[in-house]
Design an enzyme around this catalytic site. Structure first.
Site, PDB file in Angstrom:
ATOM      1  CG  HIS A   1      -2.054   0.956   1.141  1.00  0.00           C
ATOM      2  ND1 HIS A   1      -1.755   2.306   0.992  1.00  0.00           N
ATOM      3  CD2 HIS A   1      -3.357   0.875   1.283  1.00  0.00           C
ATOM      4  CE1 HIS A   1      -3.023   2.845   1.025  1.00  0.00           C
ATOM      5  NE2 HIS A   1      -3.927   1.902   1.244  1.00  0.00           N
TER       6      HIS A   1
ATOM      7  CD  GLU B   1      -8.264   1.725  -0.556  1.00  0.00           C
ATOM      8  OE1 GLU B   1      -7.004   1.822  -0.201  1.00  0.00           O
ATOM      9  OE2 GLU B   1      -8.911   1.422   0.564  1.00  0.00           O
TER      10      GLU B   1
HETATM   11 FE    FE Z   1      -8.464   0.392   2.297  1.00  0.00          FE
HETATM   12 FE    FE Z   2      -6.117   2.509   1.566  1.00  0.00          FE
END
Ligand code: FE
Ligand code: FE
Ligand code: ZN
Length: 276
Positions: free
Chosen positions: A67, A142
């Site tokens: 991430h 996302e």
């Molecule tokens: Fe998330």
């Molecule tokens: Fe996130």
């Protein structure tokens, strides 16, 4: 059997994360590529990566999700912020190649008053600078809650970014259950319609991962406050449907709920019990 894991800290390295994952019965995990507030990433430790790879193979971990830091904003009006996004993503994607074929997720960005169109344009501009033909990583946009001026709360915005990206075969989407619910998609009462809409606008073949979080707020609240599984507005019955849905149950699920390791272990067990 669903694949489920949670967010872990990268500070002790990759092998340590895999060991932690196995200790809580996780089959996968997510981690920040660097301090979530930004800053420099630790140098890659090749020895750690090699031990991680063999440990992961022995323990059935074949999927990890990196991430990007929250401070990464590809569509900031501030050019220095956009340059940080470029530098951080370029470095992150180079490092990802040490573990080929994995996933890298980022928040598309906040346009901060420039408008959605400009935001989309700048995000695609960054992607067109950082994606390259030989890379093996899939970069995930996302789905966002639509807090403030976040881009990516509507499926159409994700579509628009994909359409403007030259190497769009490198792009996928990570669906965050808290975020889509906060954005106004009713995954509690009508999961199938939401997925149909996603398929029509983005394409279900783009969906590569799910962030599985309950929400502290009702549908459409645009707040982005995660809650523990079953303790928020989404609720346990909806999660049972989500993890067993035929398009979703083949994807890796990542918990980003407010928990310590013990809490994650319990949620992983709970979701495995609900999985058919
Ligand atoms: Fe998330
Ligand atoms: Fe996130
Ligand atoms: Zn969130």
């Amino acid at each position: 059997m669903i694949k489920i894991g949670c967010h872990l800290s990268v500070s002790k390295g990759y092998l340590a994360m895999a060991k932690t994952a196995v200790s809580i019965n996780a089959d996968t995990f997510q981690f920040f590529t660097r301090n979530p507030r930004g800053g420099k990433a630790k140098a890659i430790d090749v020895e750690d990566i090699e031990s991680f790879k063999s440990f992961a193979a022995e323990n059935g971990i074949d999927r990890v999700l990196a991430h990007a830091p929250y401070t990464l904003n590809a569509c900031s009006p501030d050019e220095r912020v956009r340059e940080f996004a470029f530098t951080a993503m370029t470095e992150d994607l180079a490092r990802m190649e040490y573990i080929p074929g994995q996933l890298y997720n980022f928040h598309p960005g906040s346009h901060v008053g420039q408008g959605r169109e400009k935001g989309i344009e700048l995000i695609a501009e960054l992607l067109n600078r950082v994606l390259y033909p030989e890379m093996t990583t899939t970069v995930l946009l996302e789905t966002m809650a639509g807090k403030g001026s976040e881009v990516g709360a509507e499926f159409e915005e994700l579509r628009a970014i994909i359409d403007r990206t030259e190497l769009s075969d490198k792009l996928g989407v990570c669906l965050d259950t808290c975020h889509v619910y906060d954005a106004g998609y009713d995954i509690v009462n009508d999961l199938e319609s939401v997925l149909e809409e996603f398929d029509r606008v983005v394409g279900l073949d783009r969906l590569k991962a799910v962030h599985i979080n309950d929400s502290k707020n009702p549908i459409g609240s645009h707040k982005d406050r995660h809650e523990r599984i079953g303790e928020g507005y989404i609720g346990i019955e909806a999660f049972e449907r989500i993890i067993n849905e035929p398009h979703l149950n083949r994807l890796p699920f990542y918990l980003e709920t407010p928990n310590e390791l013990e809490g994650y272990a319990k949620e992983i067990e709970l979701l495995h019990d609900l999985s058919r």
